[in-house]
Scaffold this motif. Structure first.
Motif, PDB file in Angstrom:
ATOM      1  N   UNK A 249       0.836  -1.212   0.000  1.00  0.00           N
ATOM      2  CA  UNK A 249       0.000   0.000   0.000  1.00  0.00           C
ATOM      3  C   UNK A 249       0.868   1.259   0.000  1.00  0.00           C
ATOM      4  N   UNK A 250       1.891   1.242   0.842  1.00  0.00           N
ATOM      5  CA  UNK A 250       2.794   2.395   0.900  1.00  0.00           C
ATOM      6  C   UNK A 250       3.530   2.563  -0.428  1.00  0.00           C
ATOM      7  N   UNK A 251       3.863   1.428  -1.052  1.00  0.00           N
ATOM      8  CA  UNK A 251       4.553   1.453  -2.356  1.00  0.00           C
ATOM      9  C   UNK A 251       3.670   2.138  -3.401  1.00  0.00           C
ATOM     10  N   UNK A 252       2.374   1.722  -3.420  1.00  0.00           N
ATOM     11  CA  UNK A 252       1.434   2.298  -4.400  1.00  0.00           C
ATOM     12  C   UNK A 252       1.340   3.809  -4.216  1.00  0.00           C
ATOM     13  N   UNK A 253       1.256   4.233  -2.973  1.00  0.00           N
ATOM     14  CA  UNK A 253       1.110   5.659  -2.691  1.00  0.00           C
ATOM     15  C   UNK A 253       2.366   6.417  -3.118  1.00  0.00           C
ATOM     16  N   UNK A 254       3.526   5.884  -2.757  1.00  0.00           N
ATOM     17  CA  UNK A 254       4.796   6.550  -3.078  1.00  0.00           C
ATOM     18  C   UNK A 254       4.956   6.693  -4.596  1.00  0.00           C
ATOM     19  N   UNK A 255       4.649   5.606  -5.309  1.00  0.00           N
ATOM     20  CA  UNK A 255       4.818   5.635  -6.769  1.00  0.00           C
ATOM     21  C   UNK A 255       3.826   6.622  -7.393  1.00  0.00           C
ATOM     22  N   UNK A 256       2.590   6.635  -6.874  1.00  0.00           N
ATOM     23  CA  UNK A 256       1.596   7.587  -7.397  1.00  0.00           C
ATOM     24  C   UNK A 256       2.090   9.022  -7.202  1.00  0.00           C
ATOM     25  N   UNK A 257       2.700   9.296  -6.050  1.00  0.00           N
ATOM     26  CA  UNK A 257       3.213  10.649  -5.772  1.00  0.00           C
ATOM     27  C   UNK A 257       4.404  11.012  -6.661  1.00  0.00           C
ATOM     28  N   UNK A 262       8.855   8.437 -18.020  1.00  0.00           N
ATOM     29  CA  UNK A 262      10.046   7.591 -17.823  1.00  0.00           C
ATOM     30  C   UNK A 262      10.071   6.856 -16.500  1.00  0.00           C
ATOM     31  N   UNK A 263       9.003   7.024 -15.673  1.00  0.00           N
ATOM     32  CA  UNK A 263       8.976   6.346 -14.376  1.00  0.00           C
ATOM     33  C   UNK A 263       8.344   4.963 -14.519  1.00  0.00           C
ATOM     34  N   UNK A 264       9.023   3.938 -14.037  1.00  0.00           N
ATOM     35  CA  UNK A 264       8.550   2.554 -14.104  1.00  0.00           C
ATOM     36  C   UNK A 264       8.562   1.932 -12.715  1.00  0.00           C
ATOM     37  N   UNK A 265       7.803   0.833 -12.594  1.00  0.00           N
ATOM     38  CA  UNK A 265       7.830   0.058 -11.362  1.00  0.00           C
ATOM     39  C   UNK A 265       8.446  -1.307 -11.624  1.00  0.00           C
ATOM     40  N   UNK A 272       1.111  -5.198 -10.794  1.00  0.00           N
ATOM     41  CA  UNK A 272       1.211  -4.128 -11.806  1.00  0.00           C
ATOM     42  C   UNK A 272      -0.114  -3.387 -11.996  1.00  0.00           C
ATOM     43  N   UNK A 273      -1.229  -4.128 -11.961  1.00  0.00           N
ATOM     44  CA  UNK A 273      -2.548  -3.525 -12.213  1.00  0.00           C
ATOM     45  C   UNK A 273      -2.900  -2.409 -11.239  1.00  0.00           C
ATOM     46  N   UNK A 274      -2.358  -2.478 -10.034  1.00  0.00           N
ATOM     47  CA  UNK A 274      -2.722  -1.463  -9.029  1.00  0.00           C
ATOM     48  C   UNK A 274      -1.829  -0.229  -9.070  1.00  0.00           C
ATOM     49  N   UNK A 275      -0.854  -0.238 -10.004  1.00  0.00           N
ATOM     50  CA  UNK A 275       0.096   0.888 -10.018  1.00  0.00           C
ATOM     51  C   UNK A 275      -0.171   1.832 -11.184  1.00  0.00           C
ATOM     52  N   UNK A 276       0.043   3.126 -10.966  1.00  0.00           N
ATOM     53  CA  UNK A 276      -0.271   4.124 -11.991  1.00  0.00           C
ATOM     54  C   UNK A 276       0.855   4.335 -13.010  1.00  0.00           C
ATOM     55  N   UNK A 277       1.924   3.521 -12.950  1.00  0.00           N
ATOM     56  CA  UNK A 277       3.015   3.635 -13.940  1.00  0.00           C
ATOM     57  C   UNK A 277       3.203   2.258 -14.576  1.00  0.00           C
ATOM     58  N   UNK A 310      13.196   4.027 -11.813  1.00  0.00           N
ATOM     59  CA  UNK A 310      12.481   2.799 -11.472  1.00  0.00           C
ATOM     60  C   UNK A 310      12.332   2.688  -9.957  1.00  0.00           C
ATOM     61  N   UNK A 311      11.115   2.422  -9.509  1.00  0.00           N
ATOM     62  CA  UNK A 311      10.879   2.119  -8.098  1.00  0.00           C
ATOM     63  C   UNK A 311      10.658   0.623  -7.961  1.00  0.00           C
ATOM     64  N   UNK A 312      11.430   0.001  -7.070  1.00  0.00           N
ATOM     65  CA  UNK A 312      11.394  -1.467  -6.966  1.00  0.00           C
ATOM     66  C   UNK A 312      10.856  -1.910  -5.619  1.00  0.00           C
ATOM     67  N   UNK A 313      10.051  -2.974  -5.658  1.00  0.00           N
ATOM     68  CA  UNK A 313       9.605  -3.627  -4.424  1.00  0.00           C
ATOM     69  C   UNK A 313      10.801  -4.326  -3.805  1.00  0.00           C
TER      70      UNK A 313
END
Ligand code: TXA
Ligand code: MG
Length: 339
Positions: A249-257, A262-265, A272-277, A310-313
């Motif tokens: 959940x925190x990951x999703x929020x951080x990536x959305x912000x 050029x930003x990828x996860x 992947x479906x829950x992420x905005x990138x 890139x933001x990585x889990x």
């Protein structure tokens, strides 16, 4: 130089054996990653590996064998600990650092008085060693600093024009390089985590294994690495990776912000479906072996897509995950953010 990519058959195996016997290079699959092989006794041949990879000369190579009798001349002594580990994990993804024998070229060991030895389980490696009679030195088949290749296509992408032959044996099973354990000191020391875990080594040896702190942290400035490979920037794609440690959940929020051009996860399967990138998935969260298998090709995919940031889990740090974390943290140049 023309680089041939050949399927594994009688003709290509004979050609590979001939090249090795003549001091030339051959790229080939192992159960861990693809490697670039040259006769470990032939310093001139081994120098070609360093040139093909653009690898620093002070980073020693691993010698590959296909039977215990081949240790003669390669190591000067087979300690009891090595016999125990060989019984448990050879052939397989385990490298032991042992006292160096007289037949190994100085170039292979970068001048050290120790040598890393491994007996791979991959049938192509075994066939090539048997046919050529050559114990070969082989690092991973990437350009120095790039992610290790786990397929013939990824090997070709880095090595086209740099060596005469790539044997195409399909995808590698494990996808991360072998576990490296040093058996030359008072206590066994884990130098590089891999598919064979610290816990498994301890069970086979019946004693504790020290973990070199360079595995999970950055070396301090000026600190000497026990395993020279640990000090280099490694596995790095062109994109700038940051590992985000915390809940999904925190990951999703951080990536959305932080979303933008050029930003990828780099996330776990099904996320992947829950992420905005756009995202590359690298295996199930609870299956570290799957993450190990997919990580390097995922890093190469990010480059192919032109990812910039890139933001990585974050993987766990124990068991097989220790190997995944160790590779990813280097790809991320040690950028880890707690979220
Ligand atoms: O799975 C693998 O081990 C693959 C495949 C091709 O077999 N090979 C591989 O080689 O990963 P390379 O060169 O990419 O990594 C060898 C690692 C480096 O970190 C190096 O510093 C360490 O092993 N190493 C080799 N010989 C050593 C020695 N004598 N003492 C300490 N570390 C050593
Ligand atoms: Mg390597």
């Amino acid at each position: 130089m023309e680089t041939k990519v050949m399927p594994v058959n009688e003709e290509s195996l004979a050609y590979a054996a001939e090249l090795l016997q003549n001091g030339q290079l051959v790229a080939l699959p192992t159960e861990t990653v693809y490697g670039i092989a040259a006769d470990a006794r032939n310093g001139e041949a081994v120098k070609k590996i360093f040139e093909a990879k653009g690898r620093p000369q002070d980073n020693p190579l691993i010698v590959h064998i296909c039977g215990m009798e081949m240790l003669k001349g390669i190591v000067s002594e087979v300690p009891e600990r090595a016999k125990k580990l060989a019984k448990a994990y050879w052939p397989g993804p385990l490298t032991m650092v042992l006292p160096r024998g007289p037949e190994v070229s100085e170039v292979t060991c970068a001048g050290l008085d120790t040598v890393g030895v491994r007996m791979p389980s991959h049938p192509v490696v075994q066939a090539v060693i048997r046919r050529s009679g050559v114990a070969f030195a082989a690092p991973s088949a990437n350009l120095s600093g790039k992610p290790s290749p786990t397929s013939a296509a990824d090997t070709f992408a880095d090595m086209d024009g740099r060596l005469p032959l790539i044997l195409d044996g399909g995808e590698c099973t494990y996808g991360v390089e072998s576990t490296v354990v040093s058996l030359t000191g008072e206590q066994p020391v884990l130098l590089r985590p891999g598919y064979v875990t610290k816990e498994q080594l301890e069970a086979a040896l019946g004693e504790p294994v020290l973990v070199s702190h360079a595995i999970l942290e950055k070396l301090a400035d000026g600190e000497v690495a026990r395993s020279p490979g640990m000090k280099y920037k490694h596995y790095a794609p062109k994109a700038e990776i940051t590992i985000l440690e915390g809940s999904f959940d925190a990951f999703c929020k951080y990536v959305a912000d932080h979303a933008g051009e050029g930003v990828w996860g780099l996330c776990f399967d099904g996320e992947a479906d829950r992420l905005p990138v756009p995202c590359i998935e690298y295996g199930s969260e609870n299956k570290p072996a799957e993450q190990a298998h997919k990580l390097f090709s995922a890093l190469r995919d990010l480059d192919r897509h032109g990812a910039v940031t890139v933001y990585a889990r974050c993987p766990r740090r124990d068991g097989v995950s220790m190997a995944v974390y160790n590779r990813l943290i280097r790809a991320a140049a040690f950028r880890v953010v707690q979220i």
